[in-house]
Design an enzyme around this catalytic site. Sequence first.
Site, PDB file in Angstrom:
ATOM      1  N   SER A  59       0.815  -1.213   0.000  1.00  0.00           N
ATOM      2  CA  SER A  59       0.000   0.000   0.000  1.00  0.00           C
ATOM      3  C   SER A  59       0.853   1.270   0.000  1.00  0.00           C
ATOM      4  CB  SER A  59      -0.907   0.004   1.238  1.00  0.00           C
ATOM      5  OG  SER A  59      -0.147  -0.174   2.404  1.00  0.00           O
TER       6      SER A  59
ATOM      7  N   GLN B 287       1.629   4.300   1.834  1.00  0.00           N
ATOM      8  CA  GLN B 287       1.505   4.380   3.289  1.00  0.00           C
ATOM      9  C   GLN B 287       2.518   5.355   3.853  1.00  0.00           C
ATOM     10  OE1 GLN B 287       3.988   0.794   5.045  1.00  0.00           O
ATOM     11  NE2 GLN B 287       2.717   0.013   3.373  1.00  0.00           N
TER      12      GLN B 287
ATOM     13  N   HIS C  22       4.356   6.142   8.066  1.00  0.00           N
ATOM     14  CA  HIS C  22       4.418   5.730   9.469  1.00  0.00           C
ATOM     15  C   HIS C  22       4.399   6.975  10.351  1.00  0.00           C
ATOM     16  CE1 HIS C  22       5.223   1.858   7.805  1.00  0.00           C
ATOM     17  NE2 HIS C  22       6.357   2.260   7.268  1.00  0.00           N
TER      18      HIS C  22
ATOM     19  N   LYS D 245       8.063   4.751  13.546  1.00  0.00           N
ATOM     20  CA  LYS D 245       8.582   3.638  12.763  1.00  0.00           C
ATOM     21  C   LYS D 245       9.453   4.120  11.598  1.00  0.00           C
ATOM     22  CE  LYS D 245       7.033  -0.486  10.283  1.00  0.00           C
ATOM     23  NZ  LYS D 245       5.963  -1.045   9.477  1.00  0.00           N
TER      24      LYS D 245
ATOM     25  N   GLU E  49      12.344   3.637   9.029  1.00  0.00           N
ATOM     26  CA  GLU E  49      12.754   2.326   8.519  1.00  0.00           C
ATOM     27  C   GLU E  49      13.766   2.458   7.387  1.00  0.00           C
ATOM     28  OE1 GLU E  49       9.438   1.066   5.238  1.00  0.00           O
ATOM     29  OE2 GLU E  49       8.813   0.905   7.325  1.00  0.00           O
TER      30      GLU E  49
ATOM     31  N   HIS F 198       5.307   6.261   0.997  1.00  0.00           N
ATOM     32  CA  HIS F 198       6.097   5.287   0.254  1.00  0.00           C
ATOM     33  C   HIS F 198       5.255   4.048  -0.033  1.00  0.00           C
ATOM     34  CE1 HIS F 198       6.545   4.182   4.490  1.00  0.00           C
ATOM     35  NE2 HIS F 198       6.750   2.926   4.092  1.00  0.00           N
TER      36      HIS F 198
ATOM     37  N   ARG G  18      -2.459   3.698   5.876  1.00  0.00           N
ATOM     38  CA  ARG G  18      -2.579   3.387   4.444  1.00  0.00           C
ATOM     39  C   ARG G  18      -3.617   4.268   3.771  1.00  0.00           C
ATOM     40  NH1 ARG G  18      -2.665  -1.373   7.290  1.00  0.00           N
ATOM     41  NH2 ARG G  18      -0.882  -2.758   6.952  1.00  0.00           N
TER      42      ARG G  18
ATOM     43  N   LYS H 189      -6.862  -3.204   2.427  1.00  0.00           N
ATOM     44  CA  LYS H 189      -6.929  -3.081   3.883  1.00  0.00           C
ATOM     45  C   LYS H 189      -7.529  -1.736   4.312  1.00  0.00           C
ATOM     46  CE  LYS H 189      -2.940  -6.084   4.800  1.00  0.00           C
ATOM     47  NZ  LYS H 189      -1.583  -6.138   5.364  1.00  0.00           N
TER      48      LYS H 189
END
Length: 417
Positions: A109, A111, A113, A136, A138, A276, A295, A301
């Site tokens: 997706s 999305q 964070h 988050k 990453e 991203h 998302r 979802k």
Amino acid sequence: MEGVNGDGSLIKLICCVKNSDWGRIGRESTVACLYYRNTGIEIDLDQPYAEFWMGTHESGPSYVVQGEKVTLKDWIERNPGVLGEIVVKKWGTNLPFLFKVLSVAKALSIQAHPDKVLATSLHKEQPFVYKDDNHKPEMALALTQFEALCGFVSLEELKVTVKTTPEIVEVIGNAKAEQILNLNEDDGEVEVRLVLQSAFTDIMSVCKDVIVEVLAKLISRLNIKDQARHLTDKEQLILRLEKQYPADVGVLAAYLLNYVKLNPGEALYLGSNEPHAYLYGESVECMANSDNVIRAGLTPKHRDVEILCSMLTYRQGFPEILKGTVVNPYTMRYLPPFDEFEVDRCILPPQSTTVFPSIPGPSIFLVVGGEGTMTTSSDAVVAEGDVLFASANTKITVATLSGLHLYRAGVSSRLFE
């Protein structure tokens, strides 16, 4: 149990798999092969294997396999000394990073964070959706060629997109399109970001009937163009995404995001509140110890369009690609600007040896290929699929006769300077 006092032993871990539908199927998936080697559980040839998790997050815990079966989280809580004083002082008795391998067959997706403040409030309001209160940041480090959407395109590319994509103008309206085309670098960051935010929010919020109609026109136009000239990489990607997620607004939104292709050994890092979507390929991934995802496209979802559009930084420009810095002849270090983690990539040729020096924090090692030994106070024979926890202040000598490929995740070495 060995290692409980931080005596330098390596602790083998049994780890967890996620079977999301975007994963690669059966034996095509590196995740599946690592999971099989790690657990002995046979690969289901028809099942997607998307993520291999190594760490203490409750959504996918790792287990210590010596003596009684206990989660790594519980084991660390009983033996906090294994994290080292600096880590315990900053994060308590929880491992601050989560280590993963991803095998991506189709797009994840669009999305972002949340930062720590937003994560805390989302977890409080919707604990079943946002399962922890951590941020988050990453990093994805490519094992194969790895494709992603990441961050917003430059102002220059945005203008070209608006000029050449009538379907975007149809959604955002002529007035906003003109506003974008009249922007220049002298207008100031704030004004440019506000216009970009407004346009992106318009696209992400468009009603289903309109997006169905607009995407039908877009795909038809690109297919006709494809007969006349070679499509750009972004246009080819748009066609691919639409096949994977028909009538999804994320297909149109992808025009506003950078299309990034990583070669093996290159890494992409993402701070909080940056949009991203991973698209294709296999990677090692490390992040702060969280599973918070907001998302808004390319997904069946739960979507939270309003929160996503309001939280983003709207920074523009191509993301920084990390090539790694040399630690020794066989090891590269990827050090993003976050305290929680760094990743080392070590490729040992046949009949060679290297040393991971003692550091004041914990590490998780993952063997992705070959076999060899890892020596601390005792020898551990290691091979593909082995995951090992190393306590703080543990010097490790790695040797191989036939060749060995491994990764180490640990707390950022900047924290110990």
